[in-house]
Design a protein around this motif. Structure first.
Motif, PDB file in Angstrom:
ATOM      1  N   SER B 124       0.762  -1.284  -0.086  1.00 31.20           N
ATOM      2  CA  SER B 124      -0.065   0.006   0.048  1.00 31.20           C
ATOM      3  C   SER B 124       0.641   1.174  -0.152  1.00 31.20           C
ATOM      4  O   SER B 124       0.292   2.201  -0.631  1.00 31.20           O
ATOM      5  N   MET B 125       2.042   1.156   0.513  1.00 26.20           N
ATOM      6  CA  MET B 125       2.903   2.451   0.766  1.00 26.20           C
ATOM      7  C   MET B 125       2.304   3.469   1.347  1.00 26.20           C
ATOM      8  O   MET B 125       2.208   4.940   1.238  1.00 26.20           O
ATOM      9  N   LEU B 126       1.259   3.260   2.272  1.00 25.09           N
ATOM     10  CA  LEU B 126       0.428   4.445   3.106  1.00 25.09           C
ATOM     11  C   LEU B 126       0.936   4.545   4.326  1.00 25.09           C
ATOM     12  O   LEU B 126       0.624   5.640   5.155  1.00 25.09           O
ATOM     13  N   LEU B 127       1.484   3.647   5.013  1.00 30.67           N
ATOM     14  CA  LEU B 127       1.863   3.862   6.598  1.00 30.67           C
ATOM     15  C   LEU B 127       2.677   5.089   6.824  1.00 30.67           C
ATOM     16  O   LEU B 127       2.506   5.872   7.606  1.00 30.67           O
ATOM     17  N   PRO B 128       3.883   5.214   6.114  1.00 24.34           N
ATOM     18  CA  PRO B 128       4.503   6.256   6.471  1.00 24.34           C
ATOM     19  C   PRO B 128       4.060   7.687   6.392  1.00 24.34           C
ATOM     20  O   PRO B 128       3.928   8.303   7.225  1.00 24.34           O
ATOM     21  N   SER B 129       3.394   7.858   5.308  1.00 28.62           N
ATOM     22  CA  SER B 129       2.500   9.220   5.128  1.00 28.62           C
ATOM     23  C   SER B 129       1.186   9.271   6.296  1.00 28.62           C
ATOM     24  O   SER B 129       1.054  10.448   6.747  1.00 28.62           O
ATOM     25  N   MET B 130       0.608   8.113   6.268  1.00 28.64           N
ATOM     26  CA  MET B 130      -0.541   8.292   7.171  1.00 28.64           C
ATOM     27  C   MET B 130      -0.099   8.442   8.886  1.00 28.64           C
ATOM     28  O   MET B 130      -0.298   9.384   9.430  1.00 28.64           O
TER      29      MET B 130
END
Lengths: 337, 249
Positions: B124-130
């Motif tokens: 997803s590549m979402l955790l760093p920005s979230m």
């Protein structure tokens, strides 16, 4: 019920990227299916001429936020990009426009902003989608997981959604609107403060003039069959002949023959170009996962049982050292016609 | 320097995916699980920073019992502490994961949070920005080089066809990419030492998935292609087909 779609269009050197056309066209199609409005947003110095290039993809209005003006709100001069500040701008514009769906391309920038914007706007995220559908006034998506070894259908539990679409998958459709209204938004209306620039890009280094595999429409990749880094000119020659980017298998990246930025596969890049030519790549499951959604796959390998042939549309069994030069010559002939 | 590394356990990249009977997830029978390769780079980066600057490395994972194996691998590499944020739910999305990790991170006030740019299961590549948005930490991701000098950090982030050079101040969060370092192999001593390290458990505080998986399917299979076996002699025929049949040249 969807009320409004906000499409984020990326500019590069003052011009819209190809991925921006894909985003605008996809947003336009969804807005028709949902019978709702669609507006495009960009951050940069957009001109009316550039705005009008979006008209053929169904845009009627472009909101532009000047990057120079945005940067004047920070304390660091010459910022190229700031994930926190960009996300703040996009969320603020989304609120002003009462948009409930925001679409990005799944580029480096889009993937980074999607998570932040989703948190700011209380949205669900459908990321890296390869299919978007509308049913009963709701958008659902299909996206690959496990690097493309399987695909999932997803739906949102929230009214608002942020979507990123995989580059090269949603081909832009032509629906000419004639002209695009350009609205330059004053950054003073967006309540941006220096603290919104928590991390900033101060320099962009272009590693080469070559095309990047993630964005390329044609890719020529090389693997262990090339026998050494000194033979990769054969791959590069073919790539140059057809205007393709060069890619590589994990084995040759791990061996240090090629840079990691070229790696295609599960711990590299997932690509879906129109044409993918695999040279001397046997096709480990991790590699296949990263490229099997390419539209046309050509494989060259001396082992007729190599797994790469199972996903190839066209395969040639033979020696890459003989076939590549012959293929390059033949391609040059046909391309020059 | 207090460094938190977020780790997750994922199916090995050689896994052949089979879909489970529920039609929504993979059949985990016979699947071997590993520490997410990108998180391995994050653990290594944390250890190198600790070796240089002193401090401690805390590995944290969100999930059930199985997630402990990710923490154990981080212990073997040299992490000092391990924390499991326990959930009994089997389905959680990036938002729920990010929210629970963020609550823990806020309670610990670390100098630096490191994690892989993505996990190789849902990509997803979402955790760093979230997480950075939820915690208010400065952040960047897909980082191939990180320099920390006192409170100031410089990072190189990979983008299409090049790199971005970023500046930010600690505390911060960095998502790492392959190429940033060469993760160490645990030696016998560190493997033995890892066995006695306890994993602290806390309960998940948030559950509110925003995305539901409706179904999982195998990707569409391709019709079998044309295979030429005369090597070089078939090249002109191949190019002809690419132009006239596939229409890609």
């Amino acid at each position: 019920m969807s009320k409004k779609i906000l499409a984020f269009a990326e500019l590069k050197d003052g011009k819209f990227k190809n991925s921006a056309f894909e985003v605008v066209s996809t947003a336009s199609r969804l807005s028709k299916d949902l019978a709702c409005e669609m507006v495009v947003l960009t951050i940069g110095e957009a001109t009316q001429t550039e705005a009008d290039t979006l008209s053929v993809y169904g845009a009627t209005k472009l909101i532009s936020v000047s990057l120079n003006e945005l940067n004047s709100k920070s304390q660091v001069p010459g910022i190229k990009y700031s994930p926190s500040a960009f996300a703040k701008v996009i969320s603020a514009v989304s609120a002003k426009e009462s948009a409930d769906t925001i679409i990005f391309s799944a580029t480096s920038l889009g993937k980074e902003l999607a998570g932040r914007v989703a948190v700011m706007t209380d949205s669900a995220v459908f990321n890296d989608c390869t299919e978007l559908n509308v049913a009963d006034g709701k958008i659902t998506a299909v996206r690959p997981v496990y690097a493309g070894k399987s695909i999932i259908g997803v739906s949102a539990e929230t009214d608002k959604i942020v979507i990123t679409i995989r580059p090269n998958v949603f081909k832009p459709e032509i629906t000419d609107t004639g002209t695009v209204e350009l609205q330059i938004l004053n950054t003073n209306d967006l309540a941006i403060s220096p603290s919104d620039f928590s991390s900033v890009v101060v320099e962009v280094v272009v590693s080469s003039e070559k095309l990047d595999v993630a964005e390329a429409d044609r890719i020529v990749s090389g693997g262990r069959g090339l026998k050494g880094p000194e033979h990769f000119h054969l791959v590069e020659d073919l790539a140059n002949a057809i205007g393709a980017a060069t890619g590589a298998s994990r084995a040759v990246v791990d061996a240090g023959w090629r840079p990691h930025s070229e790696q295609v596969g599960q711990t590299g890049k997932t690509v879906s170009p129109t044409l993918y030519i695999a040279c001397g790549i046997s096709g480990a499951i991790q590699h296949l996962a990263g490229m099997s959604s390419s539209k046309c796959i050509v494989a060259i390998n001396k082992d007729k049982d190599a797994p790469i042939f199972q996903v190839a549309n066209y395969g040639i069994v033979g020696d890459v050292f003989e076939i590549l030069p012959a293929l390059t010559d033949e391609m040059k002939k046909i391309v020059s016609q | 320097m207090k460094i938190i590394v977020c780790v997750s356990l994922v199916p090995d990249s050689t896994t052949k995916v089979k879909i489970a009977d529920n039609g929504k997830s993979i059949d985990e029978n016979g699947v071997s699980f590993i520490l997410n390769p990108y998180d391995e780079f994050a653990v290594e980066e944390a250890l190198q920073l600790k070796e240089k600057n002193g401090g401690e490395v805390i590995a944290v994972s969100f999930g059930g019992d199985k997630a402990k194996d990710a923490i154990k691998k981080a212990f073997q590499m040299g992490a000092d502490k391990g924390v499991l944020i326990r959930t009994s739910d089997s389905e959680f999305d990036s938002f729920t994961t990010a929210k629970n990790l963020s609550e823990y991170i806020k309670s610990e006030s670390p100098d630096l949070v490191l994690l892989g740019k993505q996990s190789i299961d849902f990509d997803s590549m979402l955790l760093p920005s979230m997480i950075s948005e939820m915690t208010g930490l400065a952040s960047t991701s897909v980082v191939v080089k990180l320099d920390i000098n006192g409170n100031a950090a410089t990072a190189e982030r990979e983008i299409e066809g090049g790199k971005e050079i970023l500046q930010f101040n600690l505390p911060a969060l960095v998502g790492v990419q392959k190429g940033i370092n060469d993760p160490r192999y645990p030696n016998l001593k560190s493997i033995m030492a890892a066995k006695s390290k306890p994993i602290e458990e806390i309960n998940a505080t948030y559950n509110g998935n925003r995305v539901s998986v409706v179904e999982m399917n195998m990707p569409p299979t391709k019709a079998s292609g044309k295979l030429f076996t005369n090597g070089k002699e078939d090249v002109s025929e191949l190019v002809k087909l690419l132009r006239e049949e596939a229409k890609v040249i």
